[in-house]
Structures are given as structure tokens and as C-alpha cells.
Enzyme design. Structure first.
Site, PDB file in Angstrom:
ATOM      1  N   ARG A  42      12.112   2.694  -8.578  1.00 41.78           N
ATOM      2  CA  ARG A  42      12.358   1.308  -8.323  1.00 41.78           C
ATOM      3  C   ARG A  42      13.586   0.931  -8.145  1.00 41.78           C
ATOM      4  O   ARG A  42      13.476  -1.071  -8.352  1.00 41.78           O
ATOM      5  CB  ARG A  42      11.537  -0.005  -9.247  1.00 41.78           C
ATOM      6  N   ARG A  45      12.796  -5.432  -5.825  1.00 45.67           N
ATOM      7  CA  ARG A  45      13.852  -6.059  -6.908  1.00 45.67           C
ATOM      8  C   ARG A  45      15.209  -6.575  -7.662  1.00 45.67           C
ATOM      9  O   ARG A  45      14.597  -8.182  -6.407  1.00 45.67           O
ATOM     10  CB  ARG A  45      13.308  -4.992  -7.880  1.00 45.67           C
ATOM     11  N   ARG A  69      11.251 -10.891   1.746  1.00 47.95           N
ATOM     12  CA  ARG A  69      10.034 -11.856   1.143  1.00 47.95           C
ATOM     13  C   ARG A  69      10.215 -13.373   0.645  1.00 47.95           C
ATOM     14  O   ARG A  69       8.801 -13.971   1.179  1.00 47.95           O
ATOM     15  CB  ARG A  69       9.937 -10.891  -0.258  1.00 47.95           C
ATOM     16  N   ASP A 108       3.186   0.900  -3.648  1.00 43.34           N
ATOM     17  CA  ASP A 108       3.189  -0.079  -4.814  1.00 43.34           C
ATOM     18  C   ASP A 108       1.919   1.095  -5.016  1.00 43.34           C
ATOM     19  O   ASP A 108       1.239   2.006  -4.570  1.00 43.34           O
ATOM     20  CB  ASP A 108       1.749  -1.386  -5.339  1.00 43.34           C
ATOM     21  N   TYR A 141      -5.091  -0.028 -14.975  1.00 45.78           N
ATOM     22  CA  TYR A 141      -5.117  -1.380 -14.206  1.00 45.78           C
ATOM     23  C   TYR A 141      -6.147  -2.284 -13.690  1.00 45.78           C
ATOM     24  O   TYR A 141      -6.837  -2.542 -13.668  1.00 45.78           O
ATOM     25  CB  TYR A 141      -3.521  -1.537 -13.204  1.00 45.78           C
TER      26      TYR A 141
HETATM   27  O1  CP3 Z   1      11.514   1.018  -5.636  1.00 42.44           O
HETATM   28  C1  CP3 Z   1      10.171   0.383  -5.225  1.00 42.44           C
HETATM   29  O2  CP3 Z   1      10.644  -0.780  -5.846  1.00 42.44           O
HETATM   30  C2  CP3 Z   1       9.599   0.937  -4.868  1.00 42.44           C
HETATM   31  C3  CP3 Z   1       7.950   0.614  -4.623  1.00 42.44           C
HETATM   32  C4  CP3 Z   1       7.612   0.595  -5.852  1.00 42.44           C
HETATM   33  C5  CP3 Z   1       6.548  -0.518  -6.355  1.00 42.44           C
HETATM   34  N1  CP3 Z   1       5.978  -0.425  -7.414  1.00 42.44           N
HETATM   35  C6  CP3 Z   1       6.805  -2.247  -5.415  1.00 42.44           C
HETATM   36  C7  CP3 Z   1       6.599  -3.320  -6.321  1.00 42.44           C
HETATM   37  C8  CP3 Z   1       6.818   1.421  -6.720  1.00 42.44           C
HETATM   38  C9  CP3 Z   1       7.521   2.826  -6.742  1.00 42.44           C
HETATM   39  C10 CP3 Z   1       6.213   0.625  -7.326  1.00 42.44           C
HETATM   40  C11 CP3 Z   1       5.342   1.551  -8.482  1.00 42.44           C
HETATM   41  C12 CP3 Z   1       4.959   0.674 -10.326  1.00 42.44           C
HETATM   42  N2  CP3 Z   1       4.178   0.060  -9.395  1.00 42.44           N
HETATM   43  C13 CP3 Z   1       4.791   1.523 -10.846  1.00 42.44           C
HETATM   44  C14 CP3 Z   1       5.029   2.494 -11.974  1.00 42.44           C
HETATM   45  C15 CP3 Z   1       6.574   2.650 -11.629  1.00 42.44           C
HETATM   46  C16 CP3 Z   1       6.931   1.433 -13.051  1.00 42.44           C
HETATM   47  O3  CP3 Z   1       7.684   0.799 -13.274  1.00 42.44           O
HETATM   48  O4  CP3 Z   1       5.947   2.339 -14.127  1.00 42.44           O
HETATM   49  C17 CP3 Z   1       3.980  -0.095 -11.457  1.00 42.44           C
HETATM   50  C18 CP3 Z   1       3.533   0.494 -13.283  1.00 42.44           C
HETATM   51  C19 CP3 Z   1       3.937  -0.803 -11.019  1.00 42.44           C
HETATM   52  C20 CP3 Z   1       2.375  -1.840 -11.213  1.00 42.44           C
HETATM   53  C21 CP3 Z   1       3.419  -3.018 -10.692  1.00 42.44           C
HETATM   54  N3  CP3 Z   1       3.502  -3.460  -9.790  1.00 42.44           N
HETATM   55  C22 CP3 Z   1       3.790  -3.489 -12.048  1.00 42.44           C
HETATM   56  C23 CP3 Z   1       3.696  -3.988 -13.074  1.00 42.44           C
HETATM   57  C24 CP3 Z   1       4.573  -5.243 -11.196  1.00 42.44           C
HETATM   58  C25 CP3 Z   1       5.435  -5.876 -10.406  1.00 42.44           C
HETATM   59  C26 CP3 Z   1       5.922  -6.634 -11.914  1.00 42.44           C
HETATM   60  C27 CP3 Z   1       7.448  -6.526 -11.226  1.00 42.44           C
HETATM   61  O5  CP3 Z   1       8.070  -6.166 -10.623  1.00 42.44           O
HETATM   62  O6  CP3 Z   1       7.526  -7.960 -11.060  1.00 42.44           O
HETATM   63  C28 CP3 Z   1       4.045  -4.858  -9.579  1.00 42.44           C
HETATM   64  C29 CP3 Z   1       4.427  -5.814  -8.101  1.00 42.44           C
HETATM   65  C30 CP3 Z   1       5.490  -4.925  -7.599  1.00 42.44           C
HETATM   66  N4  CP3 Z   1       5.542  -3.430  -6.807  1.00 42.44           N
HETATM   67  C31 CP3 Z   1       6.990  -5.212  -7.017  1.00 42.44           C
HETATM   68  C32 CP3 Z   1       7.356  -4.739  -6.154  1.00 42.44           C
HETATM   69  C33 CP3 Z   1       8.335  -4.437  -5.294  1.00 42.44           C
HETATM   70  C34 CP3 Z   1       6.808  -7.075  -7.399  1.00 42.44           C
HETATM   71  C35 CP3 Z   1       6.540  -7.821  -6.766  1.00 42.44           C
HETATM   72  C36 CP3 Z   1       6.838  -8.861  -5.478  1.00 42.44           C
HETATM   73  O7  CP3 Z   1       7.957  -8.263  -4.432  1.00 42.44           O
HETATM   74  O8  CP3 Z   1       6.216  -9.352  -4.210  1.00 42.44           O
END
Ligand code: CP3
Length: 335
Positions: free
Chosen positions: A23, A27, A36, A72, A148
Site C-alpha cells: 500500500r 494513501r 484524486r 484494488d 467482502y
Molecule cells: O500501494 C497501493 O496502495 C497499491 C494499490 C492497492 C490498493 N488496494 C489501492 C486502494 C492495493 C495493493 C490494495 C490492496 C487491498 N485493498 C487490500 C490488501 C492489502 C491490505 O491493506 O490488507 C485490501 C484488504 C483492500 C480492500 C480495500 N480497498 C480497503 C480496506 C480500502 C479502504 C481503506 C482505505 O485505504 O481507505 C480500499 C480502498 C483503496 N484501495 C484505496 C486505495 C488507494 C483508498 C481509496 C481511495 O484512494 O479512493
């Protein structure tokens, strides 16, 4: 010469462990937030140039050894015909959860073009990186994604999905079959497009007992990992008791969270590489503690071939980006 991450996954002896962060894209980065402000999550993920840009931002900023593709774990699920909303700070929301044989029957395998934007983004990123840096492709673990899909939202106990497993095993295995087929094709296509390593993120699998894991999840994870066609990293959290079964299911490298010291986790994994395992929450504390924690991880890895330095889970949204940059530099200095 292979990228450092690939050489670590093959457990070649190296001068220093590769370092990257789960991640790391999105973020905490202001340059991500700027993108974004103009585009939605799915717009970024589905526009190759934007996806590549956001993927490369943390590589430029922190000089990490790998770029994890911006997508994601729910991305391929959209292609199955499920509506998913990614609510910031909450997680994936599915309005019509999958709970019956009829719900599973409605899922359709994606057309090959469904993944074209991500594959194009992979080609762009591979072209921008140095030869020693790796592209990490990924998919969700079948349990975590099913969690999910069945719960409809993030959950603490995963009671609905576990009840489905116990009460209607045929529906469960039908759902696993759909996800495993889809994800196998998805990761293999990422590798053909240029991904050097594939990570399976089964983040929430730690809510299962070892025997439930072996019965309901391991065969499906094994199928996906075997299909990748590149070195694989098999990751979950809360997995202290599951590590031997996860290693048996597959993965050249097993991801460790912070709940076990790295050397103890490695002993449970056995004859594989390991990735991890600094507590992401430690990065919210004072720098001296971060540095001490990084030293501890490296001391426990003791320079053994097959260690990839990472956090024990993803970077938290409140993390100061400069702490990550400094951590990368520190890992290189110490080792
Ligand atoms: O480095 C990276 O962030 C690469 C991209 C990436 C995302 N999600 C983008 C994302 C990766 C590798 C993931 C994996 C992911 N997504 C996992 C496995 C890793 C982990 O953290 O356990 C899981 C469980 C998810 C499910 C998920 N998607 C969650 C829990 C959330 C919300 C929490 C948050 O970060 O706000 C997401 C949304 C998400 N996926 C965002 C991003 C950048 C945030 C939303 C946004 O920017 O609009």
C-alpha cells in the site's frame, strides 16, 4: 540481471534485502491526493497513464525496489459483473452481496479486454523502471475477496462468510471456483504484460482456524499461485498458526505480519523466503523506535537469502511520507 526482488524470491545471496511497502501508492502521498482531486479511484485505475503515474509516485519519492500496481483487490471483481464501491477510510462496499447459488451463477467470467487498462499500465511502468527494480502485480486472496462479496462490507468476525462455508459448502466452493479461475487468468496476464512478481493479498484469512483454512481456502489459493508464471509472495495477517499451511499452499515468499518476531515466523514457514514485518503503526511513533524496530527485523533476518524488507501490513493513511523515505535509506545503511 533479474530485479533485486526476484533474486530475493529465488533466495539468491544478496548484498542487501530489497525494500518496498505494501500500500505504498496512494494513501499518504500528497501527489496522489492531487490526482484524486480530479479523478475517481476507478478512473485512475482504469486509465493506463494515470494508473502508471500513481504507481510510480512512491518509487520516485522513496527509491523503493518495487512498484506495486495501483489497483484494488476488488478490481477483477468488477469484471465479474459485481458493483463495488471503494469508500475511502472504510473499504469495499457491495450493495448486493453474494449469498446463494443463484448469486454465484450470475457471476460471469470476464472478457479478456476487461483487464487491458491495467496491463497497459504495467507495460508503461516496466518501461519506466530500472532493470533492478521490480513490478509487483497482485490479486486478492480468495477468502479476503469472498469476505467482502458475502458480507457486503468490511467485517470483524466474518461471521456471514464463515456461516456460508459451514452451511452451504457447495455454494462456497462454487464461489471459490469462480474467483480462482478469474484471478488465475488475471495474474498470469499481469506477468505476460511485464509484472516480475505476483503477490496474493489474503489480508483477513487469519480469522480462520488451520483446519478450516486447509479445507475451504488452501486449494484455491494454491491454484492461483500456481497459475502466476512468476515468483509469488503469499501474504496474510493474523496468520501465526496458519503459516505452515499457507506455505504448503504455495508462494516462493510468505508474508509475515508483526505479531511474531521475524525469525520465529520464518521457522514456521520453513524452506521459503519471507517478507516483512515491521508494524505499520510503529511508523506513527518517534523515529528512534522506528529505527530500532527496523534494526530488530534485520537482525532477525540475519542476512539470510530470501528476506524482503516490508511492513507487516500496508502503510496506514496517516503515515508521514518522509518517515518511509528515511526508513528505506536506513534499511540500506544498516544492512
Ligand atoms: O500501494 C497501493 O496502495 C497499491 C494499490 C492497492 C490498493 N488496494 C489501492 C486502494 C492495493 C495493493 C490494495 C490492496 C487491498 N485493498 C487490500 C490488501 C492489502 C491490505 O491493506 O490488507 C485490501 C484488504 C483492500 C480492500 C480495500 N480497498 C480497503 C480496506 C480500502 C479502504 C481503506 C482505505 O485505504 O481507505 C480500499 C480502498 C483503496 N484501495 C484505496 C486505495 C488507494 C483508498 C481509496 C481511495 O484512494 O479512493
Amino acid at each position: 540481471m533479474d530485479p533485486l526482488l526476484v533474486r530475493a524470491a529465488k533466495r539468491e545471496p544478496l548484498e542487501r534485502p530489497p525494500v518496498w511497502f505494501m500500500r505504498q501508492a496512494g494513501r499518504s502521498l500528497p501527489e496522489y491526493r492531487a490526482v484524486r482531486e480530479r479523478y475517481s479511484f476507478w478512473e485512475v485505475a482504469q486509465t493506463p497513464e494515470l494508473c502508471a503515474e500513481v504507481t510510480l509516485q512512491p518509487v520516485r519519492r522513496h527509491d523503493v525496489d518495487a512498484a506495486v500496481m495501483f489497483a484494488d483487490i476488488m478490481t477483477p471483481v468488477l469484471a465479474l459483473g459485481v458493483d463495488v464501491e471503494l469508500r475511502e477510510g472504510v473499504g469495499p462496499i457491495v450493495d448486493r452481496p453474494i449469498r446463494s447459488a443463484a448469486d454465484v451463477a450470475r457471476l460471469r467470467q470476464p472478457e479478456p479486454e476487461a483487464f487491458a487498462p491495467l496491463l497497459e499500465a504495467i507495460r508503461i511502468v516496466r518501461g519506466e523502471l530500472r532493470a533492478d527494480q521490480a513490478v509487483v502485480g497482485f490479486c486478492g486472496g480468495p477468502f479476503t475477496v469472498a469476505g467482502y462479496l458475502v458480507e457486503g462490507k468490511p467485517s470483524r468476525e466474518y461471521a456471514t462468510v464463515k456461516a456460508l462455508m459451514y452451511c452451504e459448502p457447495s455454494v462456497w466452493h462454487a464461489l471459490m471456483d469462480v474467483l480462482a479461475s478469474c484471478f488465475s487468468g488475471y495474474v498470469a496476464a499481469q506477468v505476460r504484460a511485464g509484472a516480475d512478481v505476483v503477490q496474493l493479498f489474503d489480508s483477513w484469512v487469519g480469522v480462520l482456524s488451520p483446519s478450516d483454512y486447509e479445507e475451504f481456502v488452501a486449494p484455491w489459493s494454491a491454484r492461483i499461485l500456481a497459475a502466476a508464471g512468476a515468483p509469488t509472495i503469499h501474504f496474510g495477517t493474523g496468520t501465526a498458526t496458519l503459516l505452515p499451511a499457507m506455505a504448503k499452499a504455495g508462494g516462493d515468499v510468505i508474508g509475515l505480519d508483526w505479531r511474531l518476531p521475524l525469525d520465529e515466523g520464518w521457522a514456521r514457514v520453513g524452506d521459503r523466503g519471507v517478507q516483512g514485518n515491521l508494524d505499520p503503526v510503529a511508523l506513527l511513533g518517534p523515529w528512534q523506535r522506528v529505527e530500532a524496530a527496523a534494526r530488530d527485523v534485520l537482525a532477525r533476518a540475519a542476512g539470510r537469502p530470501g528476506h524482503i524488507f516490508n511492513l507487516g501490513h500496508g502503510v496506514l493513511p496517516g503515515t508521514e511520507p518522509d518517515v518511509l523515505t528515511r526508513l528505506v535509506a536506513t534499511v540500506r545503511e544498516i544492512d
